[in-house]
Design an enzyme around this catalytic site. Structure first.
Site, PDB file in Angstrom:
ATOM      1  N   GLN A  78       0.843  -1.198   0.000  1.00 28.51           N
ATOM      2  CA  GLN A  78       0.000   0.000   0.000  1.00 28.51           C
ATOM      3  C   GLN A  78       0.879   1.249   0.000  1.00 28.51           C
ATOM      4  OE1 GLN A  78      -3.244   0.007   2.775  1.00 28.51           O
ATOM      5  NE2 GLN A  78      -3.836   2.073   2.212  1.00 28.51           N
ATOM      6  N   PHE A  79       1.213   1.727  -1.209  1.00 27.41           N
ATOM      7  CA  PHE A  79       2.082   2.895  -1.320  1.00 27.41           C
ATOM      8  C   PHE A  79       1.457   4.144  -0.715  1.00 27.41           C
ATOM      9  CE2 PHE A  79      -0.516   3.781  -4.986  1.00 27.41           C
ATOM     10  CZ  PHE A  79      -0.471   5.164  -5.123  1.00 27.41           C
ATOM     11  N   THR A  80       0.140   4.164  -0.543  1.00 26.34           N
ATOM     12  CA  THR A  80      -0.506   5.357   0.009  1.00 26.34           C
ATOM     13  C   THR A  80      -0.127   5.596   1.469  1.00 26.34           C
ATOM     14  OG1 THR A  80      -2.521   4.131   0.535  1.00 26.34           O
ATOM     15  CG2 THR A  80      -2.430   5.248  -1.610  1.00 26.34           C
TER      16      THR A  80
END
Length: 154
Positions: A78-80
């Site tokens: 989850q790069f967010t």
């Protein structure tokens, strides 16, 4: 490297309506890799997470680790989690690792976890995923290697 760890009764992840990962009791781990992360951060984060004692013992105290209870892991990239929201109202993701390096460290993290935990499922790196979970507690922990490296003030 950042991880949002949720103690769950069950969790699953689907891509295009097809379940690609599913666990019962254990941790759902949302994992973000930043541009400055290396294998050292990956090892620090995995080792810390695997030793967290956040499951209840027979007296109801949080004294048991994931391995103590025979728990499983569901690890979802989850790069967010690398969002920078300090300026304006639209998050910046400029500090997220480039996709190739993020995927390498994500896969290394999963491999490190598999050395200790018998059941580790994953999402699909870079895919749009639907994650479902039944949070147990709720019990959610935030781990950031930048914080883990700082000295603890008493």
């Amino acid at each position: 490297m950042r991880a949002l760890i949720q103690r769950v009764r069950n969790a699953s992840v689907a891509v295009e309506g097809r379940t690609v990962g599913q666990i019962e009791t254990g941790f759902l781990v949302l994992l973000g890799v930043t541009e400055s992360d290396t294998d050292a951060e990956m090892e620090l984060l995995a080792d810390k997470m695997l030793k967290l004692r956040i499951f209840s013992d027979e007296d109801g105290k949080t004294n048991c680790s994931l391995t103590d209870v025979g728990g499983s892991l569901l690890v979802v990239s989850q790069f967010t989690l690398c969002a920078d929201c300090r300026k304006g109202t639209r998050p910046s993701f400029s500090h997220a690792a480039p996709p190739d390096e993020a995927n390498r460290l994500y896969e290394a993290f999963v491999a490190r976890c598999r050395e200790t935990v018998s059941h580790v499922d994953t999402g699909v790196f870079g895919a749009h995923m639907d994650v479902s979970l039944e949070n147990n507690g709720p019990f959610t922990i935030w781990l950031d290697t930048d914080d883990l490296k700082k000295p603890r003030n008493h």
